[in-house]
Scaffold this active site. Structure first.
Site, PDB file in Angstrom:
ATOM      1  N   HIS A  18      93.031  43.155  17.059  1.00 51.76           N
ATOM      2  CA  HIS A  18      92.130  42.974  18.459  1.00 51.76           C
ATOM      3  C   HIS A  18      92.804  43.661  19.455  1.00 51.76           C
ATOM      4  CE1 HIS A  18      88.690  41.120  20.192  1.00 51.76           C
ATOM      5  NE2 HIS A  18      89.695  40.380  20.963  1.00 51.76           N
ATOM      6  N   LYS A 163      81.146  42.553  24.301  1.00 52.72           N
ATOM      7  CA  LYS A 163      81.877  42.761  25.471  1.00 52.72           C
ATOM      8  C   LYS A 163      83.032  43.815  24.928  1.00 52.72           C
ATOM      9  CE  LYS A 163      85.757  39.776  27.444  1.00 52.72           C
ATOM     10  NZ  LYS A 163      85.936  38.561  27.917  1.00 52.72           N
ATOM     11  N   LYS A 165      86.447  45.609  25.139  1.00 54.46           N
ATOM     12  CA  LYS A 165      87.709  45.676  25.868  1.00 54.46           C
ATOM     13  C   LYS A 165      88.314  47.066  26.030  1.00 54.46           C
ATOM     14  CE  LYS A 165      88.999  41.388  25.661  1.00 54.46           C
ATOM     15  NZ  LYS A 165      89.584  40.716  26.925  1.00 54.46           N
ATOM     16  N   ASP A 194      85.307  44.350  29.581  1.00 51.07           N
ATOM     17  CA  ASP A 194      86.566  43.570  30.248  1.00 51.07           C
ATOM     18  C   ASP A 194      87.709  44.638  30.446  1.00 51.07           C
ATOM     19  OD1 ASP A 194      88.422  41.863  30.989  1.00 51.07           O
ATOM     20  OD2 ASP A 194      88.211  40.537  29.335  1.00 51.07           O
ATOM     21  N   GLU A 220      84.016  42.902  33.958  1.00 47.98           N
ATOM     22  CA  GLU A 220      85.036  41.652  33.857  1.00 47.98           C
ATOM     23  C   GLU A 220      86.301  42.331  34.472  1.00 47.98           C
ATOM     24  OE1 GLU A 220      84.671  39.249  30.465  1.00 47.98           O
ATOM     25  OE2 GLU A 220      86.695  38.259  30.925  1.00 47.98           O
ATOM     26  N   ASP A 245      87.901  36.789  35.876  1.00 43.31           N
ATOM     27  CA  ASP A 245      88.690  36.228  35.069  1.00 43.31           C
ATOM     28  C   ASP A 245      90.214  35.925  35.158  1.00 43.31           C
ATOM     29  OD1 ASP A 245      89.408  35.020  32.642  1.00 43.31           O
ATOM     30  OD2 ASP A 245      89.232  36.900  31.536  1.00 43.31           O
ATOM     31  N   LYS A 269      87.349  29.090  32.031  1.00 41.11           N
ATOM     32  CA  LYS A 269      88.170  28.763  30.819  1.00 41.11           C
ATOM     33  C   LYS A 269      88.675  27.343  31.052  1.00 41.11           C
ATOM     34  CE  LYS A 269      88.834  33.520  29.751  1.00 41.11           C
ATOM     35  NZ  LYS A 269      89.751  34.810  29.582  1.00 41.11           N
ATOM     36  N   GLU A 323      81.331  33.269  25.387  1.00 40.51           N
ATOM     37  CA  GLU A 323      82.143  34.063  24.284  1.00 40.51           C
ATOM     38  C   GLU A 323      83.035  33.327  23.323  1.00 40.51           C
ATOM     39  OE1 GLU A 323      84.650  36.795  26.862  1.00 40.51           O
ATOM     40  OE2 GLU A 323      86.069  35.085  27.459  1.00 40.51           O
TER      41      GLU A 323
HETATM   42  O1  MUC Z   1      88.482  37.549  28.398  1.00 42.00           O
HETATM   43  C1  MUC Z   1      89.694  37.602  28.147  1.00 42.00           C
HETATM   44  O2  MUC Z   1      90.365  38.274  28.993  1.00 42.00           O
HETATM   45  C2  MUC Z   1      90.397  37.244  26.796  1.00 42.00           C
HETATM   46  C3  MUC Z   1      89.812  37.176  25.852  1.00 42.00           C
HETATM   47  C4  MUC Z   1      88.302  36.754  25.452  1.00 42.00           C
HETATM   48  C5  MUC Z   1      87.777  37.251  24.647  1.00 42.00           C
HETATM   49  C6  MUC Z   1      88.679  38.253  23.982  1.00 42.00           C
HETATM   50  O3  MUC Z   1      88.756  39.164  23.363  1.00 42.00           O
HETATM   51  O4  MUC Z   1      89.857  38.203  24.770  1.00 42.00           O
HETATM   52 MN    MN Z   2      88.618  38.509  30.343  1.00 40.96          MN
END
Ligand code: MUC
Ligand code: MN
Length: 369
Positions: A18, A163, A165, A194, A220, A245, A269, A323
């Protein structure tokens, strides 16, 4: 009476690497707390974080040590059913340590809801929904693999919010990756990004303009958590929704972000907020300020995911969904019965307390010794 509090570090491999701008995860370390009471009732909590110290100021090891050394001794012997008194003591004596406080509060509330034989949501004001939309994070690092993963999730009817990254590569390389995925999935999915704080403000202006034009729905934490003014400028500049976040560590940050008009959406969170009740306060600030809500995760396992689900089930508006997919990223379960994901939604557990049971054999098999 609170009899004892035990903490466990549980290392669970992920189903695939991941990749995030802050860390690449091949294993997740669950931090679990068991609180046993003299009346025979047990409560569980979770304080899982991401990437050791790569994401937040608490590591799995520091959370365990701080609970064992400082927090548990404060609570043992206190009345277990007086959750607010117990947490007031912890919050008065212990500075910081939001994740540890969250796990303790979750365990106390789980135990108390079991004692009263009600789902935890009913101690939080009561649920207004029984199922929550749940996003999936595409973060393999490979565009074709991400598209195939997205297609599979749509076909399984498990996720239709994705989402992505980004933030590791050059801005325009990341934008190309995201827009290729958006073009492939089209109107069948909501595609969001994000950035995990990776962009400068000028990077963000370039990147967001291109993402907005390409139909991306949500951006994000594009810039550093501490740069609230830049987040606010981006929010004013663009129509696409901007989500806070890492900038959001509980109710005081929520108020400051709202006052600065710095975000369209808050990622709520429970760990970052310092507990379930502070997370509700974050949501209240959002509601009063007209900020949208999103149920966030620190990639927790079943306990933390269930706890967040109970919190989110009480939100009158949950415009951006959640999520809460953490358990699905892990190769092994610590629950006796896994959480139920169906028709793009996570079902909020209905049993007493968190509504989940820990399988101690599975936990012990993966426990770090
Ligand atoms: O949102 C984040 O920064 C942390 C987290 C949430 C889902 C993911 O893959 O990482
Ligand atoms: Mn995030």
């Amino acid at each position: 009476m609170i009899q004892n509090i035990e903490t466990y570090l549980v290392d669970v491999p992920t189903i695939r690497p991941h990749r995030m701008s802050v860390a690449t995860m091949n294993t997740q370390t669950l931090v679990l707390v068991r609180l046993r009471c003299a009346d025979g009732i047990t409560g569980w909590g979770e304080a899982t974080t991401i990437g050791g110290l790569g994401y937040g100021g608490e590591s799995p090891e520091s959370i365990k040590t701080n609970i064992d050394t400082y927090i548990a001794p404060l609570l043992v012997g206190m009345e277990a059913s007086e959750v607010a008194k117990a947490m007031a003591r912890v919050r008065k004596v212990i500075q910081g340590n939001r994740f540890a406080k969250c796990a303790i509060e979750t365990a106390l509330l789980d135990a108390q809801a079991r004692r009263l034989n009600v789902p935890l949501s009913e101690l939080l004001g009561g649920r207004v929904r029984d199922a929550l939309p749940v996003a999936w994070v595409l973060a393999s690092g490979d565009t074709a693999r991400d598209i195939a993963e997205g297609e599979k999730m749509l076909e399984l009817r498990r996720h239709r919010i994705f989402k992505l990254k980004i933030g590791l590569r050059d801005v325009m390389d990341d934008v190309a990756h995201v827009l290729e995925i958006k073009r492939a999935l089209g109107e069948r999915a909501s595609v969001r990004v994000d950035v995990n704080q990776a962009w400068s403000e000028t990077d963000a202006v370039r990147g967001i303009a291109a993402l907005e034009a390409g139909g991306i729905d949500l951006i994000e934490q594009p810039v550093k958590a501490g740069n609230r003014a830049a987040l606010a400028r981006l929010k004013q500049r663009f129509d696409v929704a901007i989500m806070a976040d890492e900038a959001l560590h509980g109710p005081a940050d929520a108020l400051a972000l709202a006052q600065a008009d710095a975000a369209d959406v808050f990622a709520v969170k429970i760990t970052q907020s310092g507990g379930l009740l502070p997370a509700l306060e974050v949501a209240t600030v959002a509601r009063l300020a007209g900020v949208g809500l999103y149920g966030g995760t620190m990639l927790e396992g079943g306990v933390g995911t269930a706890a967040t689900a109970h919190v989110c089930s009480t939100f009158a508006e949950l415009a951006w969904g959640t999520e809460l997919f953490g358990p699905l990223l892990l190769t092994q379960e610590v629950l006796r019965e896994p959480l139920v994901y169906r028709d793009f939604m996570l079902q909020v557990p209905t049993g007493p307390g968190l509504g989940v049971e820990i399988d101690m054999d599975k936990l012990r098999a993966m426990q770090r010794v």
